[in-house]
Motif scaffolding. Structure first.
Motif, mmCIF file in Angstrom:
data_model
loop_
_atom_site.group_PDB
_atom_site.id
_atom_site.type_symbol
_atom_site.label_atom_id
_atom_site.label_comp_id
_atom_site.label_asym_id
_atom_site.label_seq_id
_atom_site.Cartn_x
_atom_site.Cartn_y
_atom_site.Cartn_z
ATOM 1 N N TRP A 177 14.028 34.603 -11.447
ATOM 2 C CA TRP A 177 15.228 33.800 -11.286
ATOM 3 C C TRP A 177 15.303 32.750 -12.382
ATOM 4 N N VAL A 178 16.447 32.061 -12.449
ATOM 5 C CA VAL A 178 16.688 31.045 -13.466
ATOM 6 C C VAL A 178 16.727 29.682 -12.785
ATOM 7 N N ARG A 179 16.031 28.706 -13.396
ATOM 8 C CA ARG A 179 15.908 27.381 -12.777
ATOM 9 C C ARG A 179 16.404 26.282 -13.722
ATOM 10 N N LEU A 180 17.162 25.331 -13.178
ATOM 11 C CA LEU A 180 17.591 24.148 -13.896
ATOM 12 C C LEU A 180 16.776 22.941 -13.414
ATOM 13 N N TYR A 181 16.702 21.935 -14.290
ATOM 14 C CA TYR A 181 16.016 20.711 -13.894
ATOM 15 C C TYR A 181 16.570 19.538 -14.703
ATOM 16 N N LYS A 182 16.910 18.493 -14.032
ATOM 17 C CA LYS A 182 17.435 17.294 -14.697
ATOM 18 C C LYS A 182 16.284 16.393 -15.118
ATOM 19 N N ARG A 183 16.210 16.127 -16.412
ATOM 20 C CA ARG A 183 15.194 15.209 -16.911
ATOM 21 C C ARG A 183 15.843 13.838 -17.158
ATOM 22 N N GLU A 184 15.485 13.185 -18.282
ATOM 23 C CA GLU A 184 16.056 11.879 -18.554
ATOM 24 C C GLU A 184 17.554 11.941 -18.841
ATOM 25 N N ARG A 185 17.957 13.057 -19.488
ATOM 26 C CA ARG A 185 19.362 13.219 -19.817
ATOM 27 C C ARG A 185 20.005 14.236 -18.890
ATOM 28 N N GLU A 186 21.309 14.187 -18.841
ATOM 29 C CA GLU A 186 22.057 15.058 -17.939
ATOM 30 C C GLU A 186 21.960 16.495 -18.429
ATOM 31 N N ASN A 187 21.678 17.421 -17.526
ATOM 32 C CA ASN A 187 21.519 18.852 -17.821
ATOM 33 C C ASN A 187 22.701 19.602 -17.216
ATOM 34 N N ALA A 188 23.409 20.387 -18.053
ATOM 35 C CA ALA A 188 24.616 21.057 -17.567
ATOM 36 C C ALA A 188 24.857 22.340 -18.351
ATOM 37 N N ILE A 189 25.572 23.266 -17.732
ATOM 38 C CA ILE A 189 26.024 24.498 -18.374
ATOM 39 C C ILE A 189 27.513 24.644 -18.113
ATOM 40 N N TYR A 190 28.223 25.259 -19.068
ATOM 41 C CA TYR A 190 29.678 25.283 -19.025
ATOM 42 C C TYR A 190 30.175 26.691 -18.705
ATOM 43 N N SER A 191 31.286 26.731 -17.943
ATOM 44 C CA SER A 191 32.040 27.957 -17.708
ATOM 45 C C SER A 191 33.401 27.573 -17.167
ATOM 46 N N ASP A 192 34.259 28.556 -16.986
ATOM 47 C CA ASP A 192 35.567 28.283 -16.380
ATOM 48 C C ASP A 192 35.967 29.474 -15.530
ATOM 49 N N ASN A 193 37.103 29.333 -14.856
ATOM 50 C CA ASN A 193 37.554 30.380 -13.932
ATOM 51 C C ASN A 193 38.224 31.556 -14.628
ATOM 52 N N VAL A 194 38.416 31.469 -15.934
ATOM 53 C CA VAL A 194 39.088 32.532 -16.667
ATOM 54 C C VAL A 194 38.073 33.478 -17.299
ATOM 55 N N ASP A 195 37.155 32.926 -18.088
ATOM 56 C CA ASP A 195 36.164 33.719 -18.798
ATOM 57 C C ASP A 195 34.776 33.483 -18.195
ATOM 58 N N VAL A 196 33.918 34.446 -18.409
ATOM 59 C CA VAL A 196 32.541 34.348 -17.925
ATOM 60 C C VAL A 196 31.658 33.986 -19.114
ATOM 61 N N TYR A 197 31.048 32.789 -19.051
ATOM 62 C CA TYR A 197 30.170 32.330 -20.121
ATOM 63 C C TYR A 197 28.684 32.455 -19.754
ATOM 64 N N ILE A 198 28.393 32.625 -18.494
ATOM 65 C CA ILE A 198 27.002 32.623 -18.027
ATOM 66 C C ILE A 198 26.691 34.004 -17.446
ATOM 67 N N THR A 199 25.663 34.647 -17.972
ATOM 68 C CA THR A 199 25.259 35.965 -17.468
ATOM 69 C C THR A 199 23.744 36.027 -17.335
ATOM 70 N N PHE A 200 23.315 36.879 -16.438
ATOM 71 C CA PHE A 200 21.880 37.138 -16.219
ATOM 72 C C PHE A 200 21.740 38.641 -15.966
ATOM 73 N N ASN A 201 20.858 39.310 -16.749
ATOM 74 C CA ASN A 201 20.746 40.760 -16.703
ATOM 75 C C ASN A 201 19.273 41.175 -16.640
ATOM 76 N N GLY A 202 19.026 42.335 -16.047
ATOM 77 C CA GLY A 202 17.665 42.874 -16.000
ATOM 78 C C GLY A 202 17.687 44.336 -15.612
ATOM 79 N N TYR A 203 16.683 45.080 -16.102
ATOM 80 C CA TYR A 203 16.586 46.499 -15.746
ATOM 81 C C TYR A 203 15.156 46.973 -15.953
ATOM 82 N N LEU A 204 14.829 48.018 -15.238
ATOM 83 C CA LEU A 204 13.489 48.612 -15.289
ATOM 84 C C LEU A 204 13.339 49.419 -16.579
ATOM 85 N N VAL A 205 12.300 49.116 -17.343
ATOM 86 C CA VAL A 205 12.021 49.855 -18.569
ATOM 87 C C VAL A 205 11.055 51.015 -18.309
ATOM 88 N N SER A 206 9.982 50.726 -17.577
ATOM 89 C CA SER A 206 8.967 51.748 -17.309
ATOM 90 C C SER A 206 8.307 51.448 -15.962
#
Length: 232
Positions: free
Chosen positions: A199-228
């Protein structure tokens, strides 16, 4: 006269020894039983008699199996057989498979603690190995997997994420705060055992931690598949 008397004496025993007719009919030996003839029995020696060979009889019912005997010695190695014909192609459905591709249409600011990145869009998840509610991939087919994540940064904000294998960080995706937002990508291959989590984990340190997206386009993806898959 004297000679005649002598002849008479010699003839007298002969006369006395002749049985009378009436007596001769009742003459029996002392060992004979009266009025009973001896019984005559016929005895056949069966050993000297042999008939023709008879027909073969029906097979009898099989008897109870005997006790298992000890194994015999190993026989000699036989000759090598001839090469057989090639078999039919296997069923591709029986090949182990596992894959997913998900995305997120909403921006996210991290909180004051570790936070799992949850996704809201499914591109590929045929075996439901990725849990959309928890944002985690669960390994049902042990083996080597390839994972990739793509993130769009937020202007003037830090981007700080880890790709996690169970509770251990594997690789980091990081971008310093900038006046320009950019696309960031990270990839890795992992050897997973049964029921492992990725899984993917976020964590806020001294500065603000953020990722951007909107309701029109998909900017954030996560993919995986079995190789062997793991060979057991």
């Amino acid at each position: 006269m004297e000679s005649w008397c002598l002849r008479l004496l010699l003839f007298l025993p002969l006369v006395c020894s002749v049985p009378s007719p009436s007596r001769s009919r009742h003459c029996r030996r002392c060992c004979d039983q009266p009025d009973q003839l001896p019984e005559v029995r016929t005895v056949i020696n069966m050993t000297i008699l042999k008939g023709d060979k008879g027909d073969r009889g029906d097979m009898g019912t099989p008897g109870k199996p005997g006790l298992l005997g000890p194994p015999g010695d190993r026989g000699p190695l036989g000759l090598k057989g001839s090469k057989g014909q090639a078999g039919a192609p296997g069923d591709p459905c029986k090949i182990p498979q596992s894959s997913f591709s998900v995305g997120r249409r909403k921006s996210l600011h991290s909180l004051e603690y570790y936070q799992a990145l949850v996704f809201d869009t499914v591109f590929v998840n045929p075996f439901e190995h990725f849990n959309m509610f928890k944002g985690k991939f669960y390994c049902y087919v042990p083996g080597i997997y390839f994972f990739n994540m793509n993130i769009h940064t937020w202007n003037f904000k830090e981007t700080y994420l880890h790709l996690m294998h169970n509770d251990k960080e594997q690789v980091i995706l990081y971008a310093q705060p900038s006046e320009r937002s950019i696309m960031q990508s990270q990839s890795v291959m992992l050897n997973l055992a049964l029921n492992d989590e990725v899984w993917v984990r976020l964590y806020k340190r001294e500065r603000e931690n953020a990722i951007y997206s909107d309701n029109v386009d998909v900017y954030i993806t996560f993919n995986g598949y079995l190789v062997s898959p793991t060979v057991t």
